[in-house]
Design a protein around this motif. Structure first.
Motif, mmCIF file in Angstrom:
data_model
loop_
_atom_site.group_PDB
_atom_site.id
_atom_site.type_symbol
_atom_site.label_atom_id
_atom_site.label_comp_id
_atom_site.label_asym_id
_atom_site.label_seq_id
_atom_site.Cartn_x
_atom_site.Cartn_y
_atom_site.Cartn_z
ATOM 1 N N VAL A 157 -7.708 3.061 -0.632
ATOM 2 C CA VAL A 157 -6.329 2.589 -0.696
ATOM 3 C C VAL A 157 -5.800 2.638 -2.127
ATOM 4 N N THR A 158 -4.542 3.019 -2.255
ATOM 5 C CA THR A 158 -3.781 2.931 -3.496
ATOM 6 C C THR A 158 -2.555 2.075 -3.206
ATOM 7 N N ALA A 159 -2.279 1.089 -4.058
ATOM 8 C CA ALA A 159 -1.159 0.171 -3.796
ATOM 9 C C ALA A 159 -0.402 -0.155 -5.078
ATOM 10 N N ALA A 160 0.858 -0.501 -4.917
ATOM 11 C CA ALA A 160 1.666 -1.000 -6.026
ATOM 12 C C ALA A 160 1.315 -2.466 -6.265
ATOM 13 N N ALA B 224 4.101 0.763 6.787
ATOM 14 C CA ALA B 224 3.045 1.766 6.961
ATOM 15 C C ALA B 224 3.008 2.689 5.741
ATOM 16 N N PRO B 225 1.822 2.870 5.152
ATOM 17 C CA PRO B 225 1.712 3.739 3.980
ATOM 18 C C PRO B 225 1.613 5.202 4.381
ATOM 19 N N ALA B 226 1.725 6.087 3.409
ATOM 20 C CA ALA B 226 1.340 7.481 3.622
ATOM 21 C C ALA B 226 -0.160 7.441 3.924
ATOM 22 N N ARG B 227 -0.593 8.253 4.909
ATOM 23 C CA ARG B 227 -1.984 8.135 5.329
ATOM 24 C C ARG B 227 -2.554 9.479 5.738
ATOM 25 N N ASP C 94 -2.985 -2.842 14.357
ATOM 26 C CA ASP C 94 -2.819 -4.301 14.376
ATOM 27 C C ASP C 94 -2.773 -4.882 12.964
ATOM 28 N N TRP C 95 -3.388 -4.198 12.010
ATOM 29 C CA TRP C 95 -3.496 -4.704 10.643
ATOM 30 C C TRP C 95 -2.281 -4.362 9.782
ATOM 31 N N VAL C 96 -1.732 -3.171 9.955
ATOM 32 C CA VAL C 96 -0.610 -2.736 9.116
ATOM 33 C C VAL C 96 0.622 -3.570 9.425
ATOM 34 N N ILE D 186 0.851 -1.198 0.000
ATOM 35 C CA ILE D 186 0.000 0.000 0.000
ATOM 36 C C ILE D 186 0.882 1.241 0.000
ATOM 37 N N LEU D 187 0.591 2.130 -0.920
ATOM 38 C CA LEU D 187 1.312 3.395 -1.034
ATOM 39 C C LEU D 187 0.644 4.489 -0.208
ATOM 40 N N GLN D 188 -0.685 4.535 -0.271
ATOM 41 C CA GLN D 188 -1.428 5.592 0.406
ATOM 42 C C GLN D 188 -2.775 5.064 0.879
#
Length: 112
Positions: free
Chosen positions: A108-111, A87-90, A80-82, A58-60
């Protein structure tokens, strides 16, 4: 090339382009913010997996809460999930959500 997943008349649940997957806002079931957050994140996991990605990529993340008083409760589930070290930008803010019973929405945006 653009790949759209679970496309309806209004939106797609995910769109893949140039090695990035963009998820639509995920909401969850449950009475509490914690329950809704867990369900949201479970839906995020499922869509990312289907797209060929994962929470570690996850990127953001953008999180909307119906009330910022729920920030700590949501963060307990989020933390607990990350995955550690991923940790992404949030961003997190307060917004009126689509239905009164909704307490949290996660985008969510992810690679890949």
């Amino acid at each position: 090339m653009i790949k759209r997943m679970h496309t309806g008349a209004r939106m797609s649940k995910a769109v893949i382009h140039n090695g990035v997957v963009y998820l639509c806002g995920q909401v969850g079931d449950g009475a509490s913010v914690a329950e809704q957050t867990r369900d949201c994140l479970s839906r995020v996991d499922a869509l990312l997996q289907e797209a060929g990605s994962s929470r570690e990529k996850i990127l953001q993340a953008i999180i909307w809460l119906a009330d910022m008083k729920d920030f700590q409760e949501m963060n307990e589930v989020w933390d607990d999930w990350v995955s550690e070290g991923h940790a992404p930008a949030r961003a997190c803010g307060e917004a009126r959500l689509a239905r009164d019973q909704l307490r949290v929405e996660i985008i969510v945006t992810a690679a890949l």
